[in-house]
Write a protein that holds these residues in place. Structure first.
Motif, PDB file in Angstrom:
ATOM      1  N   GLN A 287      -2.548   0.337 -12.371  1.00 29.08           N
ATOM      2  CA  GLN A 287      -1.680   1.365 -12.922  1.00 29.08           C
ATOM      3  C   GLN A 287      -2.363   2.726 -13.082  1.00 29.08           C
ATOM      4  O   GLN A 287      -1.730   3.687 -13.499  1.00 29.08           O
ATOM      5  CB  GLN A 287      -1.148   0.918 -14.285  1.00 29.08           C
ATOM      6  CG  GLN A 287       0.212   0.261 -14.181  1.00 29.08           C
ATOM      7  CD  GLN A 287       0.169  -1.178 -14.584  1.00 29.08           C
ATOM      8  OE1 GLN A 287      -0.301  -1.510 -15.670  1.00 29.08           O
ATOM      9  NE2 GLN A 287       0.610  -2.050 -13.711  1.00 29.08           N
ATOM     10  N   ARG A 311      -2.253   0.087  -6.039  1.00 27.98           N
ATOM     11  CA  ARG A 311      -1.388   0.620  -7.102  1.00 27.98           C
ATOM     12  C   ARG A 311      -0.119  -0.218  -7.173  1.00 27.98           C
ATOM     13  O   ARG A 311       0.436  -0.605  -6.147  1.00 27.98           O
ATOM     14  CB  ARG A 311      -1.032   2.067  -6.767  1.00 27.98           C
ATOM     15  CG  ARG A 311       0.041   2.725  -7.637  1.00 27.98           C
ATOM     16  CD  ARG A 311       0.218   4.141  -7.112  1.00 27.98           C
ATOM     17  NE  ARG A 311       1.395   4.842  -7.547  1.00 27.98           N
ATOM     18  CZ  ARG A 311       1.468   5.669  -8.587  1.00 27.98           C
ATOM     19  NH1 ARG A 311       0.426   5.825  -9.374  1.00 27.98           N
ATOM     20  NH2 ARG A 311       2.578   6.327  -8.858  1.00 27.98           N
ATOM     21  N   ILE A 313       3.112   0.119  -9.902  1.00 24.86           N
ATOM     22  CA  ILE A 313       3.767   0.559 -11.135  1.00 24.86           C
ATOM     23  C   ILE A 313       5.266   0.351 -11.002  1.00 24.86           C
ATOM     24  O   ILE A 313       5.777   0.218  -9.900  1.00 24.86           O
ATOM     25  CB  ILE A 313       3.478   2.045 -11.458  1.00 24.86           C
ATOM     26  CG1 ILE A 313       4.036   2.955 -10.355  1.00 24.86           C
ATOM     27  CG2 ILE A 313       1.997   2.288 -11.669  1.00 24.86           C
ATOM     28  CD1 ILE A 313       4.241   4.382 -10.781  1.00 24.86           C
TER      29      ILE A 313
END
Lengths: 351, 622
Positions: A287, A311, A313
């Motif tokens: 995150q 990543r 999110i």
């Protein structure tokens, strides 16, 4: 099929549904003869894609593969789902419209380094910044294969190709950095021949809701053989690649004795032992955009090549936002009345 | 000074009046013109309007490029155009006077804001001396009014800056015109009240300005007459005022309702098409999804994606955007999905004159793609018709599984006319089914009548298949490089579009079914041509008018029509595109009449050219 629908009308992504629907790899193999060059890395990507597809709990008629032009563009023909082999670079745009119109579908975009980053760069960037819920899988072989060997946007500077006989003078683009700058909500990298890692990565990509950008380092044995060999070959890969795991320190190496730490602002490869311990190493956080940015810039030979999920999110997707606006408008004002709309606010009557 | 009651001002009755409001682009001329239009339409005149605004949003104040104009023609008879030349010019500053004077016929009225004729403004407009004083306007009937001064005086006591006060002077000018043409102020007063609901002081100021202008007309002695344009005979019904862009947007939503499918509009902002995006974006309660794409290509790409998913995918742009979309239009031809592409034409090539009119994209939408790539093309002729042809574009797209181009232009898009509002119940059902039957499904099997392929949308169990831009094998839709198959598919795609000719009305002729001269037009030239033909017919000429709303395919009787006259004249705001098609297709010696000035044709110039052709014909037959 209603039993597979989650609240909101969208088929759920879940292993439970996968158990109910009970599809296998074979269900996703179409009747079309595969026509890539023998030895091409695309075969493995296709096989792993077909293999993980039953895991998501989607009925196969609700899965769509959209591609652009290039060798990668043929993949939809080989998937026994709905498929659309479109035009060069435009697959993310077509997928954006499809997903906005049909939030219930699971949409994959299959593209290559030329298709995604050159002619289709604009669409790629904007689909990611809008967090369109599509899964972009970019095959990166650092060459134009279908047009028989010209430099691509990821070709290394100085690369000699048919179109660059004295070596290309164009610096290569960093795909993951682009994805990060465009705010893709899921960014990952894997390798065609690392089948298990590729399956894991595709599985993560499939379960993500939002814009997925996954770079698959792929070999073109005809026009750019050994494109990634220096760090992907079996003998060296553990020493030259960094497999990321969320919440885990960044350790790599055959003997698990190498690591990545921050020295000031700078990443630094260190050897674990007397000087550095595991606690000194960077811990991966999917995150954290700053870690993601740093990882996106690391490459062999200066650093081990990071692979895995960089990543992940969650934020509202484009289709969710579009649908919400419509639902809220209808909740506030009721469904549209066409006659009232045609009448407008200002009428007069002639008798 | 005489009072209102004592003053007897004669009232003259006129059949038709054309007024042009002109001022700085910040002077509110579009608002003044629109309000005059509305009021006249509500009163019962037939009206036709032509806004003319600069591409610069705010060019330097007082400069020639910054002049914005709005022409309205209102009449007690049926009219087709906003008028060739104004009877009255309202000029708010020297630049507006200079830009418009050459189109003002001698003897016309010229109402000017004399306060704006300062040394600075005169210099900006390139006047060496003040035309109000040097006698150079002696050909016109000049009414200099100190509008700014009078208006500011009327607003005295309001808590506003003098700059804010000056912004209301368009309403003062409008008030003067309302008095002069005996119009009610009520609709405008109400409009001001609604518009400035949240800023009562501005509402008050604008209302005061309007009333002050009206009162000035009443009390001043500079006008010796008032004018009355009686109601026009209109068919009974309920009307509203409609611009072409509004009409198109309404037509598309109506099509969505009547096809029972959601509308998806992917578009990239471009003059003069953006208003369609703005309109559709406000129709969320109809389930309309709008998408402001990153570029023109993404706009059409997203629309194709939406149609692939079973929605009514649509994209809209102007000529430069069509250029960018053409590869994707070819994809839509190949995958045979319904798609509507709006082209609101403007003057080109390249960026050209974005706010000015032209109808020069005809060949582009027909042929501006690689290979033979047929699409249907419809073109409304008036602002009110945009609604019907927007609806028709979708009827064809759905029924024939094909891209359809909706060809409008800047004049239609921004021009307005009274529109009889149709009843929703009278609109036909244009729904088509999705393919759901698994047995015998082949993606490129065709309906024997329409040649449309089945619409099998993702989510339908058992119909999983692949489509794309590579050539398709007939029936199966698999990739095919077979030479005979390619030939067959090219012919099938062509035949599908050609077959639409059996599903559209024949070309109608206004005037004699055969004779000396046919004037054939398409698109927004309708009004000028129709007016010219009416005048020619009134003088006893054997002249007819036919107007194509379908440019591909042509109505099936088009060849018979163009061959029934000794001469065929084709006026177009391009250098000869329809005339080339008609000549090539039907081997008739059609004569183009072509003017590209960013403006509609004048009635008189079409008339003159027609008379020239008729005279030539007479000479030839002697």
């Amino acid at each position: 099929m209603t039993d597979t629908l989650a609240p909101g009308g969208q088929p759920a992504l879940s292993p439970q549904n996968a158990a109910i629907i009970q599809l296998t790899r074979k269900d996703f193999v179409s009747d079309q003869e595969v026509r890539w060059c023998p030895g091409c890395g695309d075969y493995s990507i296709l096989a792993q894609t077909q293999k993980v597809m039953p895991d998501f709990g989607y009925p196969k008629e609700n899965i769509v593969f959209i591609s652009g032009i290039g060798c990668s563009g043929r993949l939809p023909y080989y998937m026994n789902t709905y498929g659309f082999h479109s035009i060069h670079g435009r697959a993310p745009a077509i997928a954006t419209g499809l997903k906005a119109a049909r939030p219930d579908l699971m949409v994959w975009v299959i593209t290559g380094d030329g298709d995604a980053l050159s002619i289709g760069g604009n669409h790629l960037i904007h689909s990611m910044r809008r967090n369109v819920d599509i899964r972009v899988i970019m095959f990166n072989n650092r060459i134009y294969g279908l047009t028989k060997g010209q430099a691509s946007p990821t070709s290394e500077i100085g690369k000699v190709t048919k179109s660059t006989p004295l070596g290309t003078v164009d610096y290569p683009i960093s795909p993951l950095t682009i994805a990060l700058a465009a705010e893709a909500s899921f960014i990952a990298r894997s390798v065609d021949t690392h089948t298990e890692h590729l399956q894991q990565t595709l599985t993560r990509a499939g379960f993500h809701r939002g814009s997925v950008f996954t770079e698959v380092l792929q070999n073109c044995n005809i026009f750019n053989d050994g494109a990634h060999r220096e760090f992907t070959d079996r003998e060296v890969r553990e020493d030259r690649m960094l497999a990321l795991e969320h919440g885990q320190p960044m350790i790599f190496g055959k003997d698990r004795d190498m690591g990545l730490r921050l020295n000031g602002y700078q990443p630094e490869v260190v050897k674990l032992g007397d000087d550095f311990r595991v606690e000194d190493l960077l811990v991966h956080d999917e995150q954290d955009p700053l870690i993601a940015f740093m990882l996106s810039r690391l490459y062999w030979p200066d650093f081990p090549v990071p692979v895995g999920v960089i990543r992940d999110i969650r934020r509202p997707t484009h289709d969710e936002l579009v649908t919400n606006q419509i639902e809220e408008a209808i909740a506030a004002r009721g469904e549209g009345n066409l006659q009232a709309l045609l009448n407008g606010n200002d009428t007069w009557t002639v008798k | 000074m005489t009072t209102t009651n004592e003053r007897e001002i004669p009232m003259e009755e006129l059949e038709r009046v054309t007024i042009r409001f002109a001022g700085d682009s910040g002077d509110g001329m579009q608002v003044a013109g629109t309000q005059f239009t509305r009021t006249s339409a509500v009163f019962g005149n037939d009206v036709s309007t032509l806004p003319d605004f600069p591409a610069e949003i705010r060019a330097p104040a007082g400069s020639l490029p910054g002049v914005s104009g709005f022409q309205i023609s209102f009449s007690s008879t049926d009219i087709h155009t906003p008028g060739d030349e104004p009877d009255v010019l309202v000029a708010m500053n020297p630049a507006a006077l200079k830009v418009n004077l050459n189109e003002l016929p001698a003897g016309a009225a010229l109402i000017v804001n004399e306060d704006a004729f300062t040394a600075t403004n005169l210099a900006k407009a390139g006047y060496a001396s003040n035309p109000l004083k040097d006698g150079s306007l002696h050909n016109w009937n000049v009414f200099p009014i100190p509008i700014s001064t009078l208006n500011t005086r009327a607003l005295e006591g309001l808590e506003m800056t003098s700059k804010q006060m000056d912004l209301t002077k368009n309403f003062f000018a409008l008030g003067v015109m309302f008095w002069l043409y005996e119009r009610s102020m009520e609709p405008t007063l109400q409009w001001i009240g609604d518009k400035f609901k949240k800023r009562p002081i501005f509402a008050d100021a604008n209302k005061r300005a309007l009333r002050a202008g009206y009162a000035f007309g009443e009390t001043t002695e500079i006008f010796h007459s008032r004018y009355m344009v009686p109601r026009a005979p209109q068919r009974p019904g309920t009307y509203r005022n409609l611009t072409g862009n509004e009409g198109a947007a309404l037509g598309f939503v109506a099509a969505s309702v009547k096809a029972n499918r959601p509308l998806f509009y992917g578009s990239y902002p471009i003059t003069p098409a953006s208003d369609i995006l703005h309109e559709l974006a406000s129709y969320k309660t109809f389930g309309v999804k709008t998408f402001q794409a990153e570029d023109e290509i993404a706009a059409i790409g997203s629309a194709i994606g939406a149609s692939y998913g079973g929605a009514m995918g649509m994209t809209g742009t102007s000529g430069p955007g069509i250029a960018l979309k053409s590869e994707a239009m070819g994809l839509a031809v190949m995958v045979e999905l319904p798609l509507v592409i709006i082209d609101v034409q403007r003057a080109g090539p390249s960026t050209g004159m974005p706010t000015k009119n032209e109808q020069a994209d005809l060949l582009q939408v027909l042929y501006g793609r690689n290979s033979d790539s047929p699409v249907a093309v419809v073109a409304p002729a008036t602002p009110g018709e945009t609604f019907w042809y927007a609806f028709e574009a979708w009827r064809l797209a759905l029924k024939y599984m094909t891209p359809v181009v909706f060809l409008s232009d800047a004049f239609l898009a921004t021009g307005a006319e009274p529109w009889p509002i149709p009843s929703v119940d009278d609109l036909p059902d244009i729904s088509v089914p999705n393919r759901t039957e698994k047995a015998g499904f082949r993606p490129y099997d065709r309906d024997p009548q329409t040649l449309a392929r089945p619409w099998a949308v993702p989510g339908t169990p058992g119909l999983e298949h692949r489509i794309g831009g590579l050539e398709k094998a007939d029936l199966t839709g698999n990739v095919s490089y077979d030479p005979e198959n390619h030939h067959r598919m090219q012919e099938l795609r062509q035949a599908k579009i050609a077959g639409i000719a059996n599903d559209i009305p024949e070309l109608e002729v206004a005037g004699p079914a055969e004779g000396d001269l046919l004037i054939l037009g398409w698109g927004s030239t309708y009004g000028s041509i129709r007016s010219a033909v009416e005048r020619l017919q009134a003088r006893g000429h054997s002249v007819a008018h036919a107007h194509l709303r379908y440019l591909n395919p042509f109505p099936r009787n088009t060849g018979d029509v163009v061959k029934a006259y000794k001469r065929v004249m084709i006026p177009e705001i391009n250098l000869g595109q329809l005339s080339m098609l008609i000549r090539a297709r039907y081997l008739v010696d059609a004569q183009g009449y072509n003017k590209v000035r960013g403006k509609p044709f004048r009635i008189s110039e079409i008339e003159a050219e027609a008379e020239r052709l008729i005279a030539e014909l007479r000479g030839a037959s002697r």
